[in-house]
Design a protein around this motif. Sequence first.
Motif, PDB file in Angstrom:
ATOM      1  N   LEU A  59       0.847  -1.158   0.084  1.00 27.66           N
ATOM      2  CA  LEU A  59       0.083   0.021  -0.017  1.00 27.66           C
ATOM      3  C   LEU A  59       0.570   1.234   0.079  1.00 27.66           C
ATOM      4  O   LEU A  59       0.080   2.483  -0.203  1.00 27.66           O
ATOM      5  N   LEU A  60       2.247   1.268   0.364  1.00 21.32           N
ATOM      6  CA  LEU A  60       2.957   2.310   0.277  1.00 21.32           C
ATOM      7  C   LEU A  60       2.940   3.447  -0.767  1.00 21.32           C
ATOM      8  O   LEU A  60       2.964   4.272  -0.618  1.00 21.32           O
ATOM      9  N   GLY A  67       0.696   8.442  -2.486  1.00 19.13           N
ATOM     10  CA  GLY A  67      -0.117   9.098  -3.569  1.00 19.13           C
ATOM     11  C   GLY A  67      -1.317   9.902  -2.909  1.00 19.13           C
ATOM     12  O   GLY A  67      -1.824  11.200  -3.243  1.00 19.13           O
ATOM     13  N   ARG A  68      -1.872   9.579  -1.763  1.00 17.25           N
ATOM     14  CA  ARG A  68      -2.628  10.111  -1.041  1.00 17.25           C
ATOM     15  C   ARG A  68      -2.134  11.403  -0.152  1.00 17.25           C
ATOM     16  O   ARG A  68      -2.979  12.340  -0.180  1.00 17.25           O
ATOM     17  N   LEU A  69      -1.136  11.463   0.065  1.00 19.81           N
ATOM     18  CA  LEU A  69      -0.573  12.546   0.530  1.00 19.81           C
ATOM     19  C   LEU A  69      -0.409  13.680  -0.510  1.00 19.81           C
ATOM     20  O   LEU A  69      -0.752  14.857  -0.160  1.00 19.81           O
ATOM     21  N   GLY A 128      -2.743  17.200  -0.423  1.00 13.47           N
ATOM     22  CA  GLY A 128      -2.158  18.188  -0.686  1.00 13.47           C
ATOM     23  C   GLY A 128      -2.951  19.104  -1.423  1.00 13.47           C
ATOM     24  O   GLY A 128      -2.441  20.513  -1.532  1.00 13.47           O
ATOM     25  N   ARG A 129      -3.725  18.751  -2.266  1.00 15.36           N
ATOM     26  CA  ARG A 129      -4.586  19.981  -3.096  1.00 15.36           C
ATOM     27  C   ARG A 129      -5.171  20.905  -2.102  1.00 15.36           C
ATOM     28  O   ARG A 129      -5.333  22.169  -2.384  1.00 15.36           O
ATOM     29  N   ARG A 139       2.215  17.884   1.439  1.00 23.23           N
ATOM     30  CA  ARG A 139       3.346  17.573   0.195  1.00 23.23           C
ATOM     31  C   ARG A 139       4.740  17.867   0.677  1.00 23.23           C
ATOM     32  O   ARG A 139       5.634  17.715  -0.045  1.00 23.23           O
ATOM     33  N   ALA A 140       4.802  18.375   1.870  1.00 23.12           N
ATOM     34  CA  ALA A 140       6.231  18.991   2.526  1.00 23.12           C
ATOM     35  C   ALA A 140       6.766  17.640   2.899  1.00 23.12           C
ATOM     36  O   ALA A 140       6.152  16.734   3.614  1.00 23.12           O
ATOM     37  N   ARG A 141       8.116  17.417   3.024  1.00 25.71           N
ATOM     38  CA  ARG A 141       9.006  16.758   3.615  1.00 25.71           C
ATOM     39  C   ARG A 141       8.350  15.352   3.648  1.00 25.71           C
ATOM     40  O   ARG A 141       8.384  14.949   4.718  1.00 25.71           O
TER      41      ARG A 141
END
Length: 427
Positions: A13-14, A19-21, A25-26, A32-34
């Motif tokens: 699932l990684l 991708g979920r992050l 992030g939208r 989406r940072a770090r």
Amino acid sequence: MARFAYSLLLTLLLPILLGRLWWRGRKNPGYRARVSERLGFVKRMEQPGTVWVHAVSVGETLAAKPLIEALIERYPDRVVWVTSTTPTGAEQVQRLFGDRVEHSFMPYDLSWIWWLFGRRVKPACLVVMETELWPNLIRWCARHKVPSLLANARLSARSAKGYRKFSAITRPMLQRLSCVACQNPVDGDRFLQLGLPTEQLKITGSIKFDVNVDQASLELAQQWRNHWGADRKVLILASSHEGEDSLLLDCLARMQSRIPGLLLLLVPRHPERFDSVYQQAMDDGFVVERRSQFNLDTPVNELVQVVIGDSMGEMMAYLAASDVVLMGGSLVERGGHNPIEPAALGKPVLMGPHYFNFQQIVEQLADARALTLTSVEELELDLANLLANDSACENMGKAGLKQVERSRGAVARQADLLAMLVQANER
């Protein structure tokens, strides 16, 4: 075998989790940072002995504040490292502690990631707030002789039922914990039933009772009151979830004739709801103001009917600026949010029927006549009765202050527990 299956599934699932992050992030670019920190690539510590505290998001970080402060004071020669899961939690850590602590996002729960994270952070201990338990993390701590303390632990009947379904993972995980500092005996018994050894359970009370009311929040609250009109009644829905704001807006429309000048303060739990709650209040025909657009130098704005608390880290000021507090997450099935902070400010508190996240604390405050339980059907009447009765509000506020004062001390008890674990491990 169960942990192996869990790890395999998480590995598969990684890519989806990463991708979920990006997807989340939208609305919140912080996701989406770090991103590399989620895989264990964090700043490298030169010396071992880091005191590591994990607080998932804003609520857990605020709850952990007095404990983290105590650890900073108790271990001046050690690095205190705080991990968060959410961007809002990360922002709260920065706001509360600045450069007094190191911070990173919490890595995903895979053994190879913990190996990498551990080599860089070099922790002497791990403090996990409340019930954020991860099997591979706890196993890594046990294998590398890093004492692990589950601090301010709570376990609702609903959560215990969920953990019980995965007992093949839950039981060995609990047995590997060094200590569970539980808020109350009822939740403590649930941990024991899930497999926690009796000698590893300590009942310490809730560190949330050790809340400190800072003067800056009180001063800010008074500025807001002056801005709205100091004599107006202010009702707050604190940490609201979807479905609750509309209930309060409906109540406001009907209560305004009974409570002239009544102002409703809506503080959504999640920042991504700020805009939608604002728009909803506008669509309902109210005069609405946002915290982000306050101009305290302008004349008193007595026309405003609804204020949207669209800022982070100012909950104490929002609560202090209110006359009556309704805790969010309790009118819908989210389990409610912490009623101790308004009680510590001497505010009368109402909770809806869904308060399983804070069951023992709610019942304590209700027994002390500092909190009133309500329902969706009785909400409007209960709110109107309190707002119209100053003496009842004052009595509830005094009872709340007294209950908070007599329940303090959990921070010192849990800091002492951690010190004993660290000392025993370093002998």
